[in-house]
Design an enzyme around this catalytic site. Structure first.
Site, PDB file in Angstrom:
ATOM      1  CG  ASN A 174      -0.545  -7.021  -1.428  1.00  0.00           C
ATOM      2  OD1 ASN A 174      -1.136  -7.612  -2.340  1.00  0.00           O
ATOM      3  ND2 ASN A 174      -1.037  -6.944  -0.189  1.00  0.00           N
TER       4      ASN A 174
ATOM      5  CG  HIS B 277      -9.817  -5.912   0.673  1.00  0.00           C
ATOM      6  ND1 HIS B 277     -10.080  -7.019   1.465  1.00  0.00           N
ATOM      7  CD2 HIS B 277      -8.519  -5.612   0.874  1.00  0.00           C
ATOM      8  CE1 HIS B 277      -8.975  -7.348   2.117  1.00  0.00           C
ATOM      9  NE2 HIS B 277      -8.014  -6.519   1.772  1.00  0.00           N
TER      10      HIS B 277
ATOM     11  CD  GLU C 167      -4.645  -7.868   1.788  1.00  0.00           C
ATOM     12  OE1 GLU C 167      -5.534  -7.235   2.390  1.00  0.00           O
ATOM     13  OE2 GLU C 167      -3.462  -7.529   1.783  1.00  0.00           O
TER      14      GLU C 167
ATOM     15  CD  GLU D 139      -2.876  -1.237   2.359  1.00  0.00           C
ATOM     16  OE1 GLU D 139      -2.805  -0.362   3.232  1.00  0.00           O
ATOM     17  OE2 GLU D 139      -3.737  -2.135   2.370  1.00  0.00           O
TER      18      GLU D 139
ATOM     19  CG  ASP E  16     -12.682  -9.182   1.877  1.00  0.00           C
ATOM     20  OD1 ASP E  16     -12.482  -8.273   1.048  1.00  0.00           O
ATOM     21  OD2 ASP E  16     -12.384  -9.070   3.079  1.00  0.00           O
TER      22      ASP E  16
HETATM   23  C1  XIL Z   1      -6.232  -6.211   8.422  1.00  0.00           C
HETATM   24  C2  XIL Z   1      -6.581  -7.386   9.342  1.00  0.00           C
HETATM   25  O1  XIL Z   1      -7.509  -8.199   8.686  1.00  0.00           O
HETATM   26  C3  XIL Z   1      -7.136  -6.869  10.650  1.00  0.00           C
HETATM   27  O2  XIL Z   1      -7.316  -7.948  11.551  1.00  0.00           O
HETATM   28  C4  XIL Z   1      -6.189  -5.847  11.258  1.00  0.00           C
HETATM   29  O3  XIL Z   1      -6.750  -5.320  12.441  1.00  0.00           O
HETATM   30  C5  XIL Z   1      -5.918  -4.730  10.274  1.00  0.00           C
HETATM   31  O4  XIL Z   1      -5.392  -5.286   9.087  1.00  0.00           O
HETATM   32  N1  XIL Z   1      -4.915  -4.658   3.729  1.00  0.00           N
HETATM   33  C6  XIL Z   1      -3.918  -5.482   4.202  1.00  0.00           C
HETATM   34  C7  XIL Z   1      -4.169  -6.338   5.390  1.00  0.00           C
HETATM   35  O5  XIL Z   1      -2.866  -5.591   3.553  1.00  0.00           O
HETATM   36  O6  XIL Z   1      -3.005  -6.580   6.121  1.00  0.00           O
HETATM   37  C8  XIL Z   1      -5.241  -5.769   6.272  1.00  0.00           C
HETATM   38  O7  XIL Z   1      -5.529  -6.707   7.306  1.00  0.00           O
HETATM   39  C9  XIL Z   1      -6.461  -5.460   5.459  1.00  0.00           C
HETATM   40  C10 XIL Z   1      -6.162  -4.434   4.391  1.00  0.00           C
END
Ligand code: XIL
Length: 288
Positions: A157, A193, A222, A116, A224
């Site tokens: 990422n 996401h 990631e 990020e 979802d």
């Molecule tokens: C999130 C986790 O799911 C949570 O449990 C934590 O409190 C915060 O981070 N992008 C990412 C992940 O790269 O590491 C993040 O994970 C979600 C967004």
């Protein structure tokens, strides 16, 4: 995988062990988890996950080393209080990348190293990293990690870079430049996401193809698809269609070869904690 849940919930562990051929630590490998006090490492949960994966013949995806979030307080507060010089911060950061990569050497073959680093507008995020490591910090981080484990595949990422937009353009330009400069980055991670209130990302497959044309591997890291609650059958249909499209596009591009869900169940997913009023984002419901 949520390490606390893995250790305490047998049904969760059974699904994690049998439904997947790769696992990722949701939090256990982040900086605040592995180095809670300066120079004092706690690999406990991360090592337990690696052991779990080995026992179940699973790969482990590493997540994540260089991120503006979930850094330990000794570091962020220390910087704020002026406890560290610029050179010290740089040394601390380099040490972090090297220690973490080395610790998992041979066990983690794919790493989401830098996470990020861009804003949605395509400008660089003004993180501590950018400020203390300078303009070339991303290139340097990949070099340090590569030196620490030359076998590991290193990924950049980010979220919101699934389609073609200013942010994915910026990531594309960066990776093109890094590849041309022989910086050891081998892949791009698209977090994916998604939400049913948003249309499916525009130009997704075309975007995958342009990253593939740079010689990069592509991972969905990631996935979802959240829903603004309450559920309706229309929203669930959109969710199905988003899941289908994200998978289909990946299967259509050979360089896209790795898919990770950000939690597999609605009981333990980071939704709705992080997105107020949204949830039901994963394949397994709260009753598994
Ligand atoms: C999130 C986790 O799911 C949570 O449990 C934590 O409190 C915060 O981070 N992008 C990412 C992940 O790269 O590491 C993040 O994970 C979600 C967004």
């Amino acid at each position: 995988i949520n390490a606390e849940v893995l250790a305490s919930d047998q049904r969760y562990a059974a699904i994690a062990a049998t439904e997947f051929n790769s696992v990722t630590a949701e939090n256990a490998m982040k900086w605040e988890s592995v180095e809670p006090a300066q120079g004092e490492y706690d690999w406990g949960q991360a090592d337990e996950l690696v052991e779990f994966a080995m026992k179940n013949d699973q790969a482990v995806r590493g997540h994540t080393q260089v991120w503006h979030s979930q850094m330990p307080t000794w570091l962020t507060a220390g910087i704020k209080d002026g406890d560290f010089s610029r050179a010290e911060v740089r040394a601390i950061m380099k040490n972090h990348v090297v220690q973490v990569t080395k610790h998992f050497k041979g066990k983690i073959r794919q790493w989401d190293v830098v996470n990020e680093a861009f804003n949605d507008s395509g400008t660089e995020r003004h993180s501590l990293w950018r400020e203390y490591l300078g303009k070339d910090y991303i290139a340097n981080v990949f070099r340090w990690a590569h030196e620490a484990d030359p076998e590991a595949k290193l990924f950049y990422n980010d979220f919101g870079i699934e389609g073609i937009n200013p942010k994915s353009d910026a990531v594309y330009d960066l990776l093109k430049k890094l590849r041309a400069g022989e910086v050891p980055v081998e892949g791009v991670g698209l977090q994916a996401h998604l939400g049913t209130q948003h249309p499916f990302p525009d130009g997704y497959e075309e975007n995958l193809k342009r990253f593939a044309d740079l010689g990069l591997e592509i991972s969905l890291t990631e996935v979802d698809v959240r829903i603004e609650l309450p559920l309706t059958s229309a929203k669930v249909a959109t969710q199905t269609s988003h899941y289908k499209a994200i998978l289909k596009g990946c299967l259509a591009v050979p360089a896209c070869n790795y898919i990770t869900l950000w939690g597999f169940d609605d009981r333990n997913s980071w939704m709705p904690g992080w997105f107020d009023g949204e949830g039901s984002a994963t394949p397994f419901d709260a009753k598994y």
